[in-house]
Design an enzyme around this catalytic site. Structure first.
Site, mmCIF file in Angstrom:
data_model
loop_
_atom_site.group_PDB
_atom_site.id
_atom_site.type_symbol
_atom_site.label_atom_id
_atom_site.label_comp_id
_atom_site.label_asym_id
_atom_site.label_seq_id
_atom_site.Cartn_x
_atom_site.Cartn_y
_atom_site.Cartn_z
ATOM 1 C CG ASN A 17 -25.720 -64.362 9.747
ATOM 2 O OD1 ASN A 17 -24.710 -63.796 9.360
ATOM 3 N ND2 ASN A 17 -25.725 -65.661 10.074
ATOM 4 C CG ASN A 42 -17.990 -65.421 8.149
ATOM 5 O OD1 ASN A 42 -18.656 -65.447 7.120
ATOM 6 N ND2 ASN A 42 -18.405 -65.960 9.285
ATOM 7 C CB CYS A 79 -27.087 -63.435 3.196
ATOM 8 S SG CYS A 79 -26.808 -64.748 4.412
ATOM 9 C CB THR A 112 -27.962 -69.293 5.044
ATOM 10 O OG1 THR A 112 -27.069 -68.222 5.376
ATOM 11 C CG2 THR A 112 -27.165 -70.496 4.546
ATOM 12 C CB CYS A 163 -21.676 -69.420 3.275
ATOM 13 S SG CYS A 163 -21.924 -67.932 2.275
ATOM 14 C CG ASN A 181 -22.256 -63.318 0.068
ATOM 15 O OD1 ASN A 181 -22.855 -64.188 0.676
ATOM 16 N ND2 ASN A 181 -21.467 -62.470 0.683
#
EC number: 5.1.1.7
Length: 283
Positions: free
Chosen positions: A192, A73, A220, A222, A82, A18
């Site tokens: 999400n 984002n 990701c 979270t 994040c 990420n």
């Protein structure tokens, strides 16, 4: 003609694939009103650096916080939190002398505790304690194209829907992801979407469709945290689980006394100069 116009230094980091652009805003002073436009321009593929998100590091007026961030984002939407970026923030802040190895910093979701692991088998990795989860709900049945689909939900700083599947590789994430992300049940903010395959009580495979990126990302944090939290509540996992992401990296999530801890890699990949004029930016 001088092509070396006004520029701004930046760092490029990635947490389990990420990726983020980071700007030290302590002296630069990019106003918050302009940050969304900066995120859209800087994160753009071909015309910018290309990244999943952009965050700015600033001094905090709160003496309990080492610093605060502003996270956006790639589409310019501001996010409360994040997980992967929080590990990158913690590691970079320590590296540039902004914070000690163990510290607390401010996000829109609340204070985040970060610890850069300086020795031992996990040396170089970063462990963060996320804000307390909220809105947890299991067994939600959604109508998706006329078919009932069971999903689960938790907000681990940002909202996450989780779907447990038998074969995560078989999921058509670019078809099903947006249908859940924009489903009326999660309106107006959306969510999400995570698809998880439980391998055993300490191991899962995970794919995530990220709100704001509007695509599958390599990882990701979270989302991994929400997935482990819900899997544990459903009796599928123990208090610790390793989640292998799309980028083939491993995120470890610990559940301790009602708190959620996320541990994983955070790497500085390069740094450089952003030339503002070609991206339509200015100071």
């Amino acid at each position: 003609m001088d092509i070396f116009t006004r520029s701004v230094p930046f760092y490029k980091m990635q947490g389990c694939g990420n990726d983020f652009v980071v700007i030290d805003n302590r002296e630069l002073g990019v106003p918050q009103s302009a940050m969304a436009d900066w995120a859209k321009a800087v994160c753009a593929r071909a015309f910018g650096v290309c990244a999943d998100g952009l965050f700015f590091l600033e001094n905090s007026d709160d003496p309990a916080l080492a610093y605060r961030w502003h996270f956006y984002n790639s589409d310019g939407s501001r996010a409360e939190m994040c997980g992967n970026a929080s590990r990158c923030a913690g590691k970079l802040a320590h590296a540039i002398g902004l914070a000690p190895a163990e510290h607390v910093f401010g996000t829109d979701a609340g204070p985040i505790k970060a610890k850069v692991l300086l020795d031992g088998p996990d040396q170089g990795r970063v462990k963060v304690q996320l804000t307390p989860p909220k809105g947890t709900e299991t067994g939600i049945v959604l109508d998706v194209d006329g078919t009932p689909l069971t999903v689960h939900f938790a907000d681990t700083g940002v909202p996450h829907a989780v779907v447990f599947v038998d074969d995560v590789a078989a999921v058509d994430i670019m078809d099903l992801g947006p249908k859940i992300r924009y489903h009326a049940h999660f309106a107006p903010a959306g969510t999400n979407v995570n698809f998880a395959q439980v391998v055993d009580d300490a191991t899962m495979l995970l794919r995530t469709y990220e709100r704001g990126v509007e695509a599958e990302t390599y990882a990701c944090g979270t989302g991994a945290s929400a997935t482990q939290l819900l899997a544990n509540q459903l009796g599928l996992t123990g208090s610790r689980a390793d989640l292998t992401t799309t980028g083939n990296e491993v995120l470890t999530v610990f559940l301790e006394d009602g708190n959620v801890f996320l541990q994983g890699a955070a790497e500085l990949t390069f740094r450089g100069e952003l030339y503002l004029a070609p991206m339509g930016l200015s100071l």
